[in-house]
Write a protein that holds these residues in place. Structure first.
Motif, PDB file in Angstrom:
ATOM      1  N   LEU A   1      -7.365   0.388 -11.067  1.00 37.64           N
ATOM      2  CA  LEU A   1      -7.308   0.127 -12.505  1.00 37.64           C
ATOM      3  C   LEU A   1      -7.196  -1.370 -12.764  1.00 37.64           C
ATOM      4  O   LEU A   1      -6.740  -2.124 -11.904  1.00 37.64           O
ATOM      5  CB  LEU A   1      -6.095   0.830 -13.123  1.00 37.64           C
ATOM      6  N   GLU A   2      -7.585  -1.782 -13.953  1.00 36.24           N
ATOM      7  CA  GLU A   2      -7.436  -3.185 -14.332  1.00 36.24           C
ATOM      8  C   GLU A   2      -5.957  -3.498 -14.547  1.00 36.24           C
ATOM      9  O   GLU A   2      -5.152  -2.612 -14.850  1.00 36.24           O
ATOM     10  CB  GLU A   2      -8.222  -3.461 -15.608  1.00 36.24           C
ATOM     11  N   ALA A   3      -5.596  -4.770 -14.427  1.00 36.87           N
ATOM     12  CA  ALA A   3      -4.189  -5.184 -14.477  1.00 36.87           C
ATOM     13  C   ALA A   3      -3.527  -4.808 -15.800  1.00 36.87           C
ATOM     14  O   ALA A   3      -2.350  -4.419 -15.821  1.00 36.87           O
ATOM     15  CB  ALA A   3      -4.075  -6.680 -14.242  1.00 36.87           C
ATOM     16  N   ASP A   4      -4.254  -4.900 -16.908  1.00 40.07           N
ATOM     17  CA  ASP A   4      -3.637  -4.596 -18.206  1.00 40.07           C
ATOM     18  C   ASP A   4      -3.401  -3.101 -18.414  1.00 40.07           C
ATOM     19  O   ASP A   4      -2.641  -2.704 -19.296  1.00 40.07           O
ATOM     20  CB  ASP A   4      -4.475  -5.165 -19.351  1.00 40.07           C
ATOM     21  N   LYS A   5      -4.006  -2.250 -17.583  1.00 46.75           N
ATOM     22  CA  LYS A   5      -3.816  -0.806 -17.717  1.00 46.75           C
ATOM     23  C   LYS A   5      -2.748  -0.262 -16.770  1.00 46.75           C
ATOM     24  O   LYS A   5      -2.459   0.924 -16.782  1.00 46.75           O
ATOM     25  CB  LYS A   5      -5.137  -0.076 -17.453  1.00 46.75           C
ATOM     26  N   LEU A   6      -2.166  -1.132 -15.932  1.00 45.70           N
ATOM     27  CA  LEU A   6      -1.151  -0.700 -14.974  1.00 45.70           C
ATOM     28  C   LEU A   6       0.226  -0.713 -15.612  1.00 45.70           C
ATOM     29  O   LEU A   6       0.536  -1.570 -16.432  1.00 45.70           O
ATOM     30  CB  LEU A   6      -1.154  -1.625 -13.752  1.00 45.70           C
ATOM     31  N   ASN A   7       1.077   0.228 -15.161  1.00 44.94           N
ATOM     32  CA  ASN A   7       2.436   0.228 -15.688  1.00 44.94           C
ATOM     33  C   ASN A   7       3.242  -0.877 -15.021  1.00 44.94           C
ATOM     34  O   ASN A   7       2.819  -1.506 -14.058  1.00 44.94           O
ATOM     35  CB  ASN A   7       3.100   1.609 -15.520  1.00 44.94           C
ATOM     36  N   SER A   8       4.450  -1.120 -15.513  1.00 48.34           N
ATOM     37  CA  SER A   8       5.245  -2.263 -15.060  1.00 48.34           C
ATOM     38  C   SER A   8       5.674  -2.126 -13.597  1.00 48.34           C
ATOM     39  O   SER A   8       5.772  -3.129 -12.880  1.00 48.34           O
ATOM     40  CB  SER A   8       6.465  -2.445 -15.948  1.00 48.34           C
ATOM     41  N   ARG A   9       5.911  -0.915 -13.111  1.00 51.68           N
ATOM     42  CA  ARG A   9       6.314  -0.744 -11.706  1.00 51.68           C
ATOM     43  C   ARG A   9       5.210  -1.184 -10.764  1.00 51.68           C
ATOM     44  O   ARG A   9       5.454  -1.852  -9.759  1.00 51.68           O
ATOM     45  CB  ARG A   9       6.700   0.709 -11.445  1.00 51.68           C
ATOM     46  N   VAL A  10       3.975  -0.804 -11.074  1.00 50.73           N
ATOM     47  CA  VAL A  10       2.843  -1.188 -10.234  1.00 50.73           C
ATOM     48  C   VAL A  10       2.623  -2.697 -10.306  1.00 50.73           C
ATOM     49  O   VAL A  10       2.386  -3.358  -9.285  1.00 50.73           O
ATOM     50  CB  VAL A  10       1.569  -0.418 -10.649  1.00 50.73           C
ATOM     51  N   GLN A  11       2.706  -3.264 -11.492  1.00 48.37           N
ATOM     52  CA  GLN A  11       2.548  -4.706 -11.641  1.00 48.37           C
ATOM     53  C   GLN A  11       3.623  -5.464 -10.864  1.00 48.37           C
ATOM     54  O   GLN A  11       3.352  -6.504 -10.267  1.00 48.37           O
ATOM     55  CB  GLN A  11       2.580  -5.100 -13.115  1.00 48.37           C
TER      56      GLN A  11
ATOM     57  N   ASP B   1       0.829  -1.203   0.000  1.00 49.43           N
ATOM     58  CA  ASP B   1       0.000   0.000   0.000  1.00 49.43           C
ATOM     59  C   ASP B   1       0.868   1.260   0.000  1.00 49.43           C
ATOM     60  O   ASP B   1       0.585   2.212  -0.740  1.00 49.43           O
ATOM     61  CB  ASP B   1      -0.929  -0.013   1.211  1.00 49.43           C
ATOM     62  N   MET B   2       1.926   1.275   0.809  1.00 50.47           N
ATOM     63  CA  MET B   2       2.813   2.452   0.843  1.00 50.47           C
ATOM     64  C   MET B   2       3.503   2.663  -0.502  1.00 50.47           C
ATOM     65  O   MET B   2       3.596   3.786  -0.988  1.00 50.47           O
ATOM     66  CB  MET B   2       3.856   2.295   1.962  1.00 50.47           C
ATOM     67  N   LYS B   3       3.968   1.587  -1.122  1.00 50.55           N
ATOM     68  CA  LYS B   3       4.639   1.701  -2.422  1.00 50.55           C
ATOM     69  C   LYS B   3       3.658   2.175  -3.493  1.00 50.55           C
ATOM     70  O   LYS B   3       4.015   3.016  -4.331  1.00 50.55           O
ATOM     71  CB  LYS B   3       5.239   0.352  -2.829  1.00 50.55           C
ATOM     72  N   LEU B   4       2.449   1.639  -3.473  1.00 50.91           N
ATOM     73  CA  LEU B   4       1.450   2.028  -4.476  1.00 50.91           C
ATOM     74  C   LEU B   4       1.026   3.483  -4.310  1.00 50.91           C
ATOM     75  O   LEU B   4       0.814   4.188  -5.300  1.00 50.91           O
ATOM     76  CB  LEU B   4       0.229   1.109  -4.397  1.00 50.91           C
ATOM     77  N   ARG B   5       0.894   3.937  -3.084  1.00 50.30           N
ATOM     78  CA  ARG B   5       0.509   5.338  -2.851  1.00 50.30           C
ATOM     79  C   ARG B   5       1.568   6.298  -3.376  1.00 50.30           C
ATOM     80  O   ARG B   5       1.235   7.374  -3.855  1.00 50.30           O
ATOM     81  CB  ARG B   5       0.260   5.580  -1.365  1.00 50.30           C
ATOM     82  N   LYS B   6       2.836   5.924  -3.267  1.00 54.61           N
ATOM     83  CA  LYS B   6       3.904   6.776  -3.805  1.00 54.61           C
ATOM     84  C   LYS B   6       3.777   6.923  -5.316  1.00 54.61           C
ATOM     85  O   LYS B   6       4.172   7.937  -5.879  1.00 54.61           O
ATOM     86  CB  LYS B   6       5.280   6.205  -3.456  1.00 54.61           C
ATOM     87  N   LEU B   7       3.213   5.915  -5.973  1.00 56.28           N
ATOM     88  CA  LEU B   7       3.029   5.959  -7.428  1.00 56.28           C
ATOM     89  C   LEU B   7       1.643   6.485  -7.821  1.00 56.28           C
ATOM     90  O   LEU B   7       1.307   6.523  -9.002  1.00 56.28           O
ATOM     91  CB  LEU B   7       3.245   4.564  -8.020  1.00 56.28           C
ATOM     92  N   GLY B   8       0.845   6.863  -6.831  1.00 54.26           N
ATOM     93  CA  GLY B   8      -0.455   7.459  -7.125  1.00 54.26           C
ATOM     94  C   GLY B   8      -1.579   6.459  -7.304  1.00 54.26           C
ATOM     95  O   GLY B   8      -2.609   6.781  -7.899  1.00 54.26           O
TER      96      GLY B   8
END
Length: 193
Positions: A61-71, A35-42
């Motif tokens: 967002l759906e998995a296919d719309k996420l960038n590689s860092r979030v995935q 959660d902390m890492k994801l919040r830093k990426l918005g």
């Protein structure tokens, strides 16, 4: 000033409130770090659940719309949960089926869950989870009803203000003139006698 530390003893309750699904306490640190890492990426966590003995985290967002860092963050959390005991947080690589669900538990927790006390504790825990979900659902209904009530109060106050203005005009014996304009009256030529 010391760095803020997460109070893991309250994460069980907060997880149910925030994510609407209860998982074992051993996985809460994994959820908190993700959660902390994801919040830093918005991004925010919308839902968490247990799937095939591993933690699944879903974002807005759906998995296919996420960038590689979030995935990668989501994948790391899932991999870490596969090697962490869901109940106590110790290292574990064994998965068992318990109450029709696949759980990742260490040997000590597996021994505890087979005992009579373990079964009673699980039943009690599931009952508490259901009550917490119902409480969350009821709090959301109450919030919606309070919002409706506030909306109706605003309408009542607006109507009351308009009524007081009209009553003040009537009480002042002022002649009220009302003009109704329509498109038909505006376009017709007036006849003079």
């Amino acid at each position: 000033m010391s760095e803020h530390k997460t109070n893991y003893s309250n994460l069980n309750y907060l997880s149910v409130i925030r994510f609407g699904h209860c998982i074992g306490g051993g996985w809460y640190p994994i959820v908190a770090r993700a959660d902390m890492k994801l919040r830093k990426l918005g991004h925010t966590i919308e839902k968490i659940e247990r799937r095939d003995g591993a933690l699944s985290i879903f974002t807005e967002l759906e998995a296919d719309k996420l960038n590689s860092r979030v995935q990668n963050i989501l994948y790391e959390a899932e991999r870490e949960s596969e090697m962490t005991c869901e109940w106590c947080g110790n290292y574990s690589v064994s998965q068992i089926f318990l109450d029709k669900e696949c759980l990742t538990l260490c040997e000590a927790c597996q021994e505890k869950c087979d005992s009579r006390e373990g079964v009673e504790k699980r039943l009690h825990m599931y009952h508490l989870q259901e009550l917490e979900k119902e409480k969350l659902h009821m709090e959301r209904i109450i919030e919606r009803l309070e919002n409706k009530l506030q909306h109706y109060r605003m309408g009542r106050d607006h109507f009351k203000e308009k009524s007081e203005r009209l009553e003040a005009l009537v009480n002042n014996d002022t002649e009220i003139q009302m003009h109704i304009a329509t498109l038909k009256n505006q376009n017709k030529p007036t006849r003079r006698a």
